[in-house]
Design a protein around this motif. Structure first.
Motif, PDB file in Angstrom:
ATOM      1  N   TYR A 149     -22.172  -2.063   0.137  1.00  0.00           N
ATOM      2  CA  TYR A 149     -22.882  -1.161   0.992  1.00  0.00           C
ATOM      3  C   TYR A 149     -22.437  -1.603   2.374  1.00  0.00           C
ATOM      4  N   ASN A 150     -21.330  -2.669   2.737  1.00  0.00           N
ATOM      5  CA  ASN A 150     -20.863  -2.929   4.127  1.00  0.00           C
ATOM      6  C   ASN A 150     -22.287  -3.450   4.934  1.00  0.00           C
ATOM      7  N   LEU A 151     -22.873  -4.427   4.199  1.00  0.00           N
ATOM      8  CA  LEU A 151     -24.083  -5.136   4.902  1.00  0.00           C
ATOM      9  C   LEU A 151     -23.646  -6.411   5.739  1.00  0.00           C
ATOM     10  N   LYS A 152     -24.426  -6.751   6.495  1.00  0.00           N
ATOM     11  CA  LYS A 152     -24.466  -8.445   6.936  1.00  0.00           C
ATOM     12  C   LYS A 152     -25.297  -9.104   6.225  1.00  0.00           C
ATOM     13  N   ILE A 153     -24.756 -10.513   5.863  1.00  0.00           N
ATOM     14  CA  ILE A 153     -25.513 -11.215   4.923  1.00  0.00           C
ATOM     15  C   ILE A 153     -25.955 -12.605   6.319  1.00  0.00           C
ATOM     16  N   ILE A 154     -27.345 -12.683   6.365  1.00  0.00           N
ATOM     17  CA  ILE A 154     -27.824 -13.642   7.212  1.00  0.00           C
ATOM     18  C   ILE A 154     -28.661 -14.590   6.265  1.00  0.00           C
ATOM     19  N   GLU A 155     -28.199 -15.925   6.572  1.00  0.00           N
ATOM     20  CA  GLU A 155     -28.835 -16.960   5.613  1.00  0.00           C
ATOM     21  C   GLU A 155     -29.890 -17.569   6.538  1.00  0.00           C
ATOM     22  N   ASP A 156     -30.987 -17.728   5.961  1.00  0.00           N
ATOM     23  CA  ASP A 156     -32.017 -18.496   6.575  1.00  0.00           C
ATOM     24  C   ASP A 156     -32.044 -19.913   5.808  1.00  0.00           C
ATOM     25  N   GLY A 174     -22.749 -16.570   4.242  1.00  0.00           N
ATOM     26  CA  GLY A 174     -22.814 -15.200   4.707  1.00  0.00           C
ATOM     27  C   GLY A 174     -22.204 -15.069   5.883  1.00  0.00           C
ATOM     28  N   ASP A 175     -22.452 -14.100   6.645  1.00  0.00           N
ATOM     29  CA  ASP A 175     -21.926 -13.893   8.024  1.00  0.00           C
ATOM     30  C   ASP A 175     -22.473 -14.704   9.260  1.00  0.00           C
ATOM     31  N   ALA A 176     -23.856 -15.231   9.152  1.00  0.00           N
ATOM     32  CA  ALA A 176     -24.337 -16.053  10.148  1.00  0.00           C
ATOM     33  C   ALA A 176     -25.507 -16.638   9.398  1.00  0.00           C
ATOM     34  N   ALA A 177     -25.883 -17.852   9.912  1.00  0.00           N
ATOM     35  CA  ALA A 177     -26.948 -18.485   9.354  1.00  0.00           C
ATOM     36  C   ALA A 177     -27.833 -19.255  10.464  1.00  0.00           C
ATOM     37  N   ALA A 178     -29.189 -19.492  10.138  1.00  0.00           N
ATOM     38  CA  ALA A 178     -29.880 -19.957  11.147  1.00  0.00           C
ATOM     39  C   ALA A 178     -30.601 -21.376  10.430  1.00  0.00           C
ATOM     40  N   PHE A 179     -30.546 -22.407  11.016  1.00  0.00           N
ATOM     41  CA  PHE A 179     -31.283 -23.713  10.745  1.00  0.00           C
ATOM     42  C   PHE A 179     -32.303 -24.308  11.420  1.00  0.00           C
ATOM     43  N   SER A 180     -33.322 -24.790  10.982  1.00  0.00           N
ATOM     44  CA  SER A 180     -34.226 -25.519  11.639  1.00  0.00           C
ATOM     45  C   SER A 180     -34.380 -26.869  11.757  1.00  0.00           C
ATOM     46  N   PHE A 181     -34.564 -27.571  12.858  1.00  0.00           N
ATOM     47  CA  PHE A 181     -34.491 -29.181  12.932  1.00  0.00           C
ATOM     48  C   PHE A 181     -35.885 -29.396  13.310  1.00  0.00           C
ATOM     49  N   TYR A 182     -36.996 -28.584  13.064  1.00  0.00           N
ATOM     50  CA  TYR A 182     -38.364 -29.159  13.033  1.00  0.00           C
ATOM     51  C   TYR A 182     -38.454 -30.582  12.553  1.00  0.00           C
ATOM     52  N   PRO A 183     -39.219 -31.480  12.968  1.00  0.00           N
ATOM     53  CA  PRO A 183     -39.387 -32.751  12.539  1.00  0.00           C
ATOM     54  C   PRO A 183     -39.323 -33.006  11.068  1.00  0.00           C
TER      55      PRO A 183
END
Length: 363
Positions: A149-156, A174-183
């Motif tokens: 379906y020509n969709l982006k994959i975003i990783e949490d 995926g195409d891009a990913a977000a990381f947290s460095f919360y303590p």
């Protein structure tokens, strides 16, 4: 009392290295977007296997700016698991797009890839997967759907630093990913922090501007950006702790393996591994139990602190009152029964054994 997570002890293991790094940072005289961030972005990208890493103030900003960076907004839809932490959904709403909730697999708690395709419409622009509790999602069928379906994959990846899916670390699937460095994360700073990893050069350039008031060059603003820069001080701490992440994750796996082998109480449901052991980094070890309040009281009375991740599903939150009548029975079951027991790189094996024994004594 066996505490759920001793952040002081986790960080004090590296006290001298952290203090040395902070002293170097202090002596540098350069406190925003300096060499500590440059070093961390280079090393974390290498660790994840990506070309680029962009430090952010927190993971919510990272997700929000990825979505903005891909020009996803009003009238667009983003598929997201119905049992995630609210931040995954807030990032979609903040861009004016519509979150489309998909139920998880009851065994793994991650999005069920076989329920995604029915939710796709002409307005769908992306699938936001969440590697919940530290376990990598079943990505191959999701990748197939995204291609179709020509969709982006975003990783949490906020809970899954270092998890590996079929030879690739999360953040590089995926195409891009977000990381947290919360303590409290497997890789935690001494305050809020986040990052984006990607192989997309165009997105990287845009995100570096968006996080910095929409500017690549001081006083010249090409986007309506924000101030969401990873703090140089936190980057200094992360530069120290990244070296120990794999060892810490392995110790978490050792604890999880003990729990999986030794907790025999049939009144609790143990977590399930979908892939090989490296796919899970055990940010939290989640049980399910039908009488959760009674179980939590029993654990506390017997000297074990527990937490709940998370008690209220997104569609039951007041912030999304428009969803209150929607029905997500698997998510509701999960949120009503889950409870997290202690797991951390500073737990003693004696404490691990005691937690198992206490759980086995629950009636």
């Amino acid at each position: 009392m066996i505490t759920f997570l001793d952040l002081k002890q986790i960080n004090m293991r590296h006290e001298q290295e952290i203090m040395d790094r902070i002293q170097s940072f202090l002596n540098s005289g350069w406190y925003i977007l300096g060499k500590e961030i440059d070093s961390f972005e280079t090393d974390f990208a290498k660790y994840c296997g990506t070309e680029y890493c962009i430090g952010m103030a927190n993971a919510l900003d990272a997700l929000e700016l990825i979505i903005r960076g891909y020009n996803i907004g009003v009238g667009d839809e983003v598929i997201v698991p119905s049992n995630t932490y609210i931040a995954s959904i807030l990032a979609i709403s903040a861009n004016g797009a519509t979150p489309i909730l998909v139920e998880p697999n009851l065994n793994t708690y991650n999005i069920d890839p076989f329920k995604i395709e029915d939710k796709i419409t002409p307005n769908t622009k992306a699938i936001l997967v969440v590697h919940l509790y530290g376990q990598a999602c079943n990505m191959n069928p999701i990748i197939e759907i995204a291609k179709k379906y020509n969709l982006k994959i975003i990783e949490d990846c906020a809970q899954a630093h270092g998890a590996i899916y079929q030879g690739k670390r999360v953040g590089n699937i995926g195409d891009a990913a977000a990381f947290s460095f919360y303590p409290g994360k497997n890789l935690g700073a001494l305050g809020d922090g986040g990052a984006v990893t990607t192989n997309d050069k165009e997105l990287t350039l845009k995100l570096k501007a968006l996080r910095n008031y929409g500017s690549h060059k001081k006083y010249e603003n090409i986007y309506k950006g924000v101030n969401s820069r990873l703090d140089e001080l936190h980057a200094a701490v992360l530069n120290v702790k990244l070296k120990y992440l794999d060892d810490d994750n392995q110790y978490r796996r050792d604890i999880a393996n003990h729990y999986l082998k030794n907790i025999k109480n049939t009144l609790v449901t143990l977590p399930t591994l979908e892939e090989k052991v490296l796919s899970h980094v055990w940010h939290v070890f989640v049980l399910r139990v039908s009488e959760r309040e009674r179980f939590q009281s029993y654990m506390s009375e017997n000297g074990v602190q527990t937490l709940i991740h998370y008690p209220i599903p997104p569609h039951k939150q007041e912030a999304y009152i428009e969803w209150v009548d929607q029905n997500y029975p698997i998510s509701e079951l999960i949120h009503n029964e889950i409870i997290s027991i202690p797991i951390s790189p500073v737990m003693s094996l004696d404490d691990v054994k005691l937690v198992s024994e206490v759980i086995n004594g629950y009636k």
